[in-house]
Enzyme design. Structure first.
Site, PDB file in Angstrom:
ATOM      1  CB  CYS A 118     -64.188 -55.966  11.201  1.00 29.56           C
ATOM      2  SG  CYS A 118     -63.963 -57.147  11.121  1.00 29.56           S
ATOM      3  CB  CYS A 162     -72.745 -27.462 -63.631  1.00 28.08           C
ATOM      4  SG  CYS A 162     -71.757 -26.669 -62.950  1.00 28.08           S
ATOM      5  CG  HIS A 198     -69.410 -23.277 -64.960  1.00 23.68           C
ATOM      6  ND1 HIS A 198     -70.416 -23.945 -65.452  1.00 23.68           N
ATOM      7  CD2 HIS A 198     -69.837 -22.458 -64.522  1.00 23.68           C
ATOM      8  CE1 HIS A 198     -71.377 -24.078 -65.116  1.00 23.68           C
ATOM      9  NE2 HIS A 198     -70.726 -23.007 -64.180  1.00 23.68           N
TER      10      HIS A 198
END
Lengths: 598, 192
Positions: A169, A293, A316
């Site tokens: 319903c 470094c 380096h």
């Protein structure tokens, strides 16, 4: 008031700046309400009155009980027009059943009443007919079961759609029955039901939104018209009606959402990254230095120089990296595209400018007090300048344009970036549009800065001719800034967002008068409105001097606030040009007439 | 509080016609809020012949809130999780109405077994198979029914062992049994 006008006239009389007269209306800062404004503040007290009108319209049109009208309106999100469209399209019965209003069946109800005791299908007990309730749909259950059902639904937050207990319903239960049954057992829940039902007008309504203030002011705002707009609540908060965040035009809601998120993310991570890391020249990931470094190895295996960020070999010495020297200045060493860095720089460029204008605005807020003090001292000097509205107008214009300027940076960030409209234009188009926009933006920026400079002048300490000069500049710049804002918006709306192919992107439009201040909803809107508008016309006719006196009151909040009432102030201040542009209703146009004559 | 009187009435009602309806409910000791339901697999479905156990928990607000139901028996069905037996059925969620009963809920589950709704799936894998390869779905569902929902018939492990003893490799035996829905004779034919 009459004095004001005379002195004003005198002033113009011996002033040679003829061009100024024509623009005079423009410079008067108008309170932040446009004549077309119909935004309303809805408070707890006026919530019922606010929905009364819609309810009345529906009950009368369909000859319904009020609770059925409410059910219909809730189902159709308080959109009366849509509701009526459904009525026309599908008919009354469909309209009702879809919303959960049963079409009454008296015979069915009568049969349910005729027996001596009734078996409730929920608790499965035999109940005396006095203790059962039959809903409009004809389903009958005992009061205890109904009550239990209602309380659970209300607690679940389903107050606006409490359905009948029968399986399948669809009927919405009568609010009066719910109210009566629940209040016997649990008055607190009944009260909650009442509130939820009333607040449906805010929660289930596209035209109404809660004010997003924190702590909450308890108000809601109802707009009339396009939802792309910015409003100010009576609590003072200005916000975007669309997304409920701060007013952010000319940024669109989506842009603003992205921007806020980005600012939050970036401030936490990117700031740290920019300070502590450098992007690897090969994989572009940020690398943090963990040794002493300057020869750094990225995880990807790439070696690079920490000083310049350039790729190097791996050998380096203590003094340098073999075969690499970046100490010499070279202008073209950024050959490798550092995308991450570029993006970041781009963001920082826009963010810095956005932030700078925001900061200026905050500082200029303090300026307001200073300026007001200056006006006060100047007024006390009594040297012929009685009307200092040009300062307050300029100041208000400054705030308004600062805001626009500030938000124009996040707008540009997204408009010309890759996030939103990458596929919407070619690189050339984008460049072209960006130049176009940046021209407008720059013009605005320059004008705003100039205005700011003049407003900061301590004119109370200056001789009269100097003040006249400043006044001139401020008046001119006030108009110019407004024009620049308009032009920039025009560019945004027509040339940028308007030409997008794949998406529609809307922003709250620019209004010279600033963000619309919503007015309190009066309890009886219809009669009040008529009353006030006729009053406005009277005032117009009898007191022409209010044109120049209006700006003096502009910064005060209005409590009586009717739309028509607002337009009383507005029409005197709006320019002729704007009156033509923005006049929507004939009522407003009429109201504007005396101002033009005056 | 749980409406004990209504639950008791419901149980009496279910007990009265359990032979016809094919659904029944038994109590789990003293606690009336914890029940165990049984439904028989509907005929002409892959679930035919199976008996399915369902765990039922009644919330304190029953019947105003739906009972919580879950398959205890493993079942191969688009709307029932093959992992934990969770059920996707509207009346057990937002479409519940206090006017429905445990019996109607169990009957709805039975109906769900005969008409799956693969567009609103609980188990995406099963639903995909149902939509794309219906025959395999049917045989898998039948195999699961044979394996998990039939207490009387020979357990699947015993069938496997029987066929393995005949000399077929175990993996092939399992595949054959699965494709034939657990029918050892059909599987044997397939293997030969």
């Amino acid at each position: 008031m009459a004095d004001f006008e005379t002195s004003d006239d005198d002033y113009y009389g011996d002033d040679s700046l003829d061009g100024l007269d024509q623009e005079e209306d423009d410079l008067l800062w108008t309170p932040q309400r446009t004549p077309s404004s119909a935004s309303k503040v809805i408070t707890r007290a006026s919530l019922l009155a606010a929905q009364r009108e819609d309810l009345k319209r529906v009950t009368e049109m369909l000859t319904l009980k009020e609770h059925h009208a409410r059910t219909l309106l809730i189902h159709h999100r308080w959109d009366v027009e849509r509701l009526l469209a459904v009525l026309v399209e599908k008919g009354r019965d469909r309209l009702f059943t879809e919303a959960g209003i049963p079409i009454l069946d008296a015979a069915h109800q009568a049969s349910a009443r005729s027996t001596s005791s009734i078996m409730c299908n929920i608790c499965m007990e035999d109940i005396s007919p006095n203790d059962v309730t039959t809903m409009d749909c004809g389903h009958c259950f005992c009061n205890d079961c109904w009550t239990e059902h209602f309380i659970i639904k209300i607690k679940e937050g389903e107050s606006r759609r409490v359905r009948c207990m029968a399986h399948k319903c669809n009927a919405i239960c009568d609010e009066a029955i719910i109210r009566n049954l629940v209040s016997v057992k649990d008055p607190e829940v009944a009260e909650r039901f009442e509130r939820f039902l009333l607040e449906s007008y805010i929660e289930d309504n596209g035209k109404v939104k809660w004010c997003p203030s924190v702590p909450h002011c308890g108000n809601a705002i109802r707009i009339d018209g396009d939802s792309y707009c910015e409003v100010e609540c009576t609590c003072g908060l200005q916000f975007c009606f669309r997304c409920s965040s701060e007013a952010h035009s000319p940024c669109s809601c989506l842009m603003w959402e992205l921007w806020i998120k980005k600012c939050k993310d970036e401030s936490e991570t990117v700031n740290w990254l920019t300070v502590h890391t450098k992007p690897c020249p090969k994989c572009h990931k940020p690398v943090e230095k963990n040794g002493g470094c300057n020869l750094v190895t990225c995880l990807c295996g790439q070696y690079f120089c920490w000083l310049c960020g350039g790729a190097t070999g791996r050998d380096h010495t203590w003094t340098g990296i073999a075969g690499h020297s970046c100490g010499r200045y070279k202008s073209d060493h950024n050959k490798v595209a550092e995308r991450a860095k570029r993006d970041l720089n781009r963001y920082m460029h826009y963010h810095n400018r956005y932030k700078a204008h925001m900061d200026s605005m905050k500082r200029e807020n303090k300026l307001r007090e200073t300026v007001q003090a200056t006006i006060a001292t100047s007024e006390s000097k009594d040297d012929g300048f009685r009307d200092y509205s040009w300062v307050t107008n300029g100041l208000n214009r400054l705030f308004r344009s600062r805001r626009v300027l500030s938000y124009s940076y996040p707008f540009a960030f997204y408009m010309f970036g890759d996030d939103l409209f990458k596929d919407d234009m070619t690189e050339e188009e984008r460049q072209l549009k960006q130049n176009l926009f940046e021209d407008q933006q720059q013009q605005l920026e320059v004008t705003v800065e100039r205005l700011s400079k003049f407003i900061e002048e301590k004119f109370d300490k200056l001789p009269e001719d100097k003040v006249k000069e400043i006044r001139m500049h401020i008046i001119n710049l006030t108009v110019l800034v407004d024009t620049c804002c308009k032009n920039m918006y025009e560019c945004i709306e027509n040339d940028l967002l308007g030409l997008l192919q794949s998406t529609t992107h809307s922003i709250a439009p620019y209004t010279s008068k600033g963000i619309e201040r919503a007015s309190e909803l009066s309890v009886c809107p219809d009669s009040d409105q008529i009353l006030n508008s006729s009053k406005a016309n009277d005032d117009d006719a009898h007191d022409p001097s209010w044109v120049s006196s209006a700006p003096g009151t502009d910064s005060e909040p209005r409590s009586e606030g009717q739309v028509s009432c607002a337009s009383l102030d507005d029409n005197g201040c709006s320019s002729r040009k704007r009156a033509r542009e923005e006049t929507l209703g004939s009522l407003l146009f009429d109201l504007n007439l005396p101002a033009e004559v005056a | 509080m749980l409406d004990v009187s209504r639950v008791q009435k419901e149980l009496v009602e279910i007990d009265r016609d359990k032979r016809i309806s094919g659904v029944s409910i038994t109590l789990h000791g003293d606690d009336i809020s914890h029940l165990s339901g049984t439904i028989s697999g509907p005929i002409e479905t892959p679930y035919e012949g199976g008996t399915f156990q369902i765990d039922i928990q009644l919330p304190a607000s029953y019947p105003f809130e739906p009972p919580k139901m879950q398959f205890l028996t493993k079942v191969w069905h688009p709307n029932i999780s093959s992992q934990n037996g969770a059920i996707c059925l509207d009346i057990l969620k937002d479409q519940w109405s206090p006017a429905l009963t445990l019996k109607t809920a169990l009957l709805s589950l039975q109906a769900l077994l005969s008409s799956p709704a693969p567009d609103d799936p609980q188990d995406a894998v099963v639903a995909q198979q149902y939509n794309q390869d219906y025959p395999t779905f049917v045989s898998t569902a039948r195999y699961w029914t044979e394996t998990f929902a039939k207490r009387s018939s020979l357990g699947i492990e015993e069938k496997v062992q029987k066929l393995v003893e005949m000399g077929f490799p175990e993996s092939q035996v399992r595949t054959a049994l699965e494709t034939c829905g657990g029918d050892e004779n059909l599987a044997l034919e397939k293997l030969c």
